[in-house]
Design an enzyme around this catalytic site. Structure first.
Site, PDB file in Angstrom:
ATOM      1  N   HIS A  63      -8.436  -1.338   2.365  1.00 17.83           N
ATOM      2  CA  HIS A  63      -7.155  -2.039   2.261  1.00 17.83           C
ATOM      3  C   HIS A  63      -6.037  -0.997   2.325  1.00 17.83           C
ATOM      4  O   HIS A  63      -6.292   0.208   2.315  1.00 17.83           O
ATOM      5  CB  HIS A  63      -7.083  -2.858   0.980  1.00 17.83           C
ATOM      6  CG  HIS A  63      -7.079  -2.065  -0.289  1.00 17.83           C
ATOM      7  ND1 HIS A  63      -8.152  -1.286  -0.681  1.00 17.83           N
ATOM      8  CD2 HIS A  63      -6.140  -1.905  -1.254  1.00 17.83           C
ATOM      9  CE1 HIS A  63      -7.877  -0.702  -1.841  1.00 17.83           C
ATOM     10  NE2 HIS A  63      -6.652  -1.061  -2.201  1.00 17.83           N
ATOM     11  N   HIS A  65      -3.420  -0.134   0.245  1.00 18.18           N
ATOM     12  CA  HIS A  65      -2.734   0.509  -0.864  1.00 18.18           C
ATOM     13  C   HIS A  65      -2.807   2.015  -0.630  1.00 18.18           C
ATOM     14  O   HIS A  65      -3.813   2.533  -0.124  1.00 18.18           O
ATOM     15  CB  HIS A  65      -3.355   0.122  -2.208  1.00 18.18           C
ATOM     16  CG  HIS A  65      -2.877  -1.208  -2.714  1.00 18.18           C
ATOM     17  ND1 HIS A  65      -3.614  -2.007  -3.564  1.00 18.18           N
ATOM     18  CD2 HIS A  65      -1.706  -1.881  -2.489  1.00 18.18           C
ATOM     19  CE1 HIS A  65      -2.935  -3.107  -3.845  1.00 18.18           C
ATOM     20  NE2 HIS A  65      -1.778  -3.052  -3.211  1.00 18.18           N
ATOM     21  N   ASP A  67      -3.351   4.824  -2.148  1.00 15.16           N
ATOM     22  CA  ASP A  67      -4.412   5.750  -2.562  1.00 15.16           C
ATOM     23  C   ASP A  67      -5.671   5.602  -1.719  1.00 15.16           C
ATOM     24  O   ASP A  67      -6.616   6.376  -1.862  1.00 15.16           O
ATOM     25  CB  ASP A  67      -4.738   5.580  -4.052  1.00 15.16           C
ATOM     26  CG  ASP A  67      -5.049   4.156  -4.461  1.00 15.16           C
ATOM     27  OD1 ASP A  67      -4.500   3.222  -3.848  1.00 15.16           O
ATOM     28  OD2 ASP A  67      -5.842   3.950  -5.400  1.00 15.16           O
ATOM     29  N   HIS A  68      -5.686   4.620  -0.814  1.00 15.50           N
ATOM     30  CA  HIS A  68      -6.843   4.413   0.057  1.00 15.50           C
ATOM     31  C   HIS A  68      -6.546   4.683   1.530  1.00 15.50           C
ATOM     32  O   HIS A  68      -7.454   4.574   2.357  1.00 15.50           O
ATOM     33  CB  HIS A  68      -7.365   2.982  -0.098  1.00 15.50           C
ATOM     34  CG  HIS A  68      -7.883   2.684  -1.466  1.00 15.50           C
ATOM     35  ND1 HIS A  68      -9.222   2.697  -1.789  1.00 15.50           N
ATOM     36  CD2 HIS A  68      -7.224   2.395  -2.621  1.00 15.50           C
ATOM     37  CE1 HIS A  68      -9.368   2.420  -3.077  1.00 15.50           C
ATOM     38  NE2 HIS A  68      -8.164   2.225  -3.596  1.00 15.50           N
ATOM     39  N   HIS A 141      -8.562  -8.956  -4.352  1.00 14.29           N
ATOM     40  CA  HIS A 141      -7.523  -7.993  -4.707  1.00 14.29           C
ATOM     41  C   HIS A 141      -6.183  -8.608  -4.290  1.00 14.29           C
ATOM     42  O   HIS A 141      -6.169  -9.533  -3.466  1.00 14.29           O
ATOM     43  CB  HIS A 141      -7.795  -6.670  -3.973  1.00 14.29           C
ATOM     44  CG  HIS A 141      -7.139  -5.481  -4.588  1.00 14.29           C
ATOM     45  ND1 HIS A 141      -7.251  -5.169  -5.927  1.00 14.29           N
ATOM     46  CD2 HIS A 141      -6.352  -4.512  -4.048  1.00 14.29           C
ATOM     47  CE1 HIS A 141      -6.578  -4.061  -6.176  1.00 14.29           C
ATOM     48  NE2 HIS A 141      -6.014  -3.642  -5.048  1.00 14.29           N
ATOM     49  N   ASP A 208     -11.341  -1.574  -4.518  1.00 16.86           N
ATOM     50  CA  ASP A 208     -10.493  -2.382  -5.385  1.00 16.86           C
ATOM     51  C   ASP A 208     -10.791  -3.883  -5.306  1.00 16.86           C
ATOM     52  O   ASP A 208     -10.546  -4.528  -4.289  1.00 16.86           O
ATOM     53  CB  ASP A 208      -9.034  -2.150  -5.025  1.00 16.86           C
ATOM     54  CG  ASP A 208      -8.627  -0.698  -5.205  1.00 16.86           C
ATOM     55  OD1 ASP A 208      -9.520   0.162  -5.254  1.00 16.86           O
ATOM     56  OD2 ASP A 208      -7.416  -0.425  -5.290  1.00 16.86           O
ATOM     57  N   HIS A 266     -13.154   5.978  -8.655  1.00 15.28           N
ATOM     58  CA  HIS A 266     -11.832   5.348  -8.669  1.00 15.28           C
ATOM     59  C   HIS A 266     -11.365   5.135 -10.113  1.00 15.28           C
ATOM     60  O   HIS A 266     -11.061   4.032 -10.550  1.00 15.28           O
ATOM     61  CB  HIS A 266     -11.902   4.002  -7.915  1.00 15.28           C
ATOM     62  CG  HIS A 266     -10.561   3.430  -7.563  1.00 15.28           C
ATOM     63  ND1 HIS A 266      -9.879   2.577  -8.393  1.00 15.28           N
ATOM     64  CD2 HIS A 266      -9.786   3.583  -6.472  1.00 15.28           C
ATOM     65  CE1 HIS A 266      -8.747   2.208  -7.820  1.00 15.28           C
ATOM     66  NE2 HIS A 266      -8.673   2.817  -6.636  1.00 15.28           N
TER      67      HIS A 266
END
Length: 309
Positions: A63, A65, A67-68, A141, A208, A266
């Site tokens: 996805h 976000h 941090d990914h 999510h 997530d 994570h």
């Protein structure tokens, strides 16, 4: 020689810490080298491992976000800088195509690498690999998110003592394996009579998400499950609110799904002692447990024992 292992680049959620980089994971699976969720700093983390951009065959993003995915611009540019000689497939949620395009062209560079962009448009979508099938499953999510599952087809293991009993040897073994049967001494011998099923290996990557059917579908009988455990049980209400798992929930998923090796990762920056995740997980999961650390390598466990016969 084939190699199947997970190389961990980063293990932090949302914000990196002094000890944990943003997300990033590389799966070596025979001739596939798959980069999952390259967070910020992934390109530099690769320099500390035996993996190079030239090795990469595929990139999978769960996805968009930060941090990914904020490591995508540098990783993509590095593919061109190093003149990667093969096409590199890229998978991500189709609803995030605009984000992918922005990240891909985040700055000026001379693009020479060939990216094969294959977005995920449906829950359960499959991609054929030489080593098996890569499947994406929808997770729960706040934004569109998919986990990934790599499955090797089942094979078979020939049983020498049964082959000998029927007088089958040499090239005839290969013919029996290929055709499925062989006529010997006036009798037809089938492959099933002289072999047992060799279960294919399975890898699952779950980031997530709150608990949902997709989590269990991905984890089912995985030899190696990499799964987020952002929070501990003391923050279970917060985890449910923001679409994340606790260590205990992740461990219960692994136990109920027949997972062999469980890798928790994570982690929220609020926890300084990672042993707390292990303690909580051990209340539910008795198998091989790994609390991920940056730059560690986790082997895919040996094949399950062949069954049947």
């Amino acid at each position: 020689m084939s190699m199947r292992e997970l190389v961990v680049l980063g293990t932090a959620s949302q914000a990196p810490t002094r000890a944990r980089n943003h997300n990033g994971y590389v799966l070596r699976w025979d001739d596939e080298v798959i980069l999952f969720d390259p967070g910020e700093g992934s390109q530099r983390q690769l320099l500390h491992t035996g993996v190079t951009a030239t090795d990469l065959t595929r990139i999978c993003v769960t996805h968009f976000h930060g941090d990914h995915c904020l490591g995508l611009p540098g990783t993509i540019q590095r593919l061109s800088l190093d003149r990667v000689p093969r096409p590199v497939a890229v998978h991500f949620p189709a609803g995030g195509a605009e984000y992918f395009d922005r990240l891909r062209h985040a700055s000026s560079f001379h693009e020479t690498a060939e990216l094969v962009v294959e977005p995920i448009t449906a829950d359960g979508q499959r991609f054929a690999l030489r080593a098996g099938t890569l499947q994406a499953r929808r997770l729960r999510h706040p934004i569109e998110t998919y986990g990934y599952r790599l499955v090797e087809p089942d094979g078979c293991r020939m049983l020498p003592e049964r082959l000998a009993a029927y007088g089958i040897a040499g090239p005839a073994v290969g013919e029996l394996l290929r055709v499925g049967h062989l006529d010997v001494g006036g009798r037809r011998v089938t492959r099933d009579e002289v072999s047992v099923t060799r279960p294919g290996q399975r890898f699952a990557f779950v980031m997530d998400t709150g608990l949902c059917d997709g989590v269990y579908a991905l984890a089912e009988h995985a030899d190696l499950l990499v799964i987020e455990s952002t929070f501990l049980a003391s923050e279970a209400a917060l985890a449910a609110e923001v679409g994340h798992l606790t260590a205990g929930q992740a461990a219960r998923v692994a136990a109920e799904s027949g997972v062999r090796t469980l890798v928790l990762t994570h982690f929220s920056q609020r926890y300084a002692d990672a042993r707390r995740f292990a303690d909580e997980a051990r209340e539910h999961f008795a198998g091989e447990l790994v609390i991920a650390e940056d730059l560690m390598t986790v082997p895919v466990p040996p094949r399950r024992v062949a069954s049947g016969g």
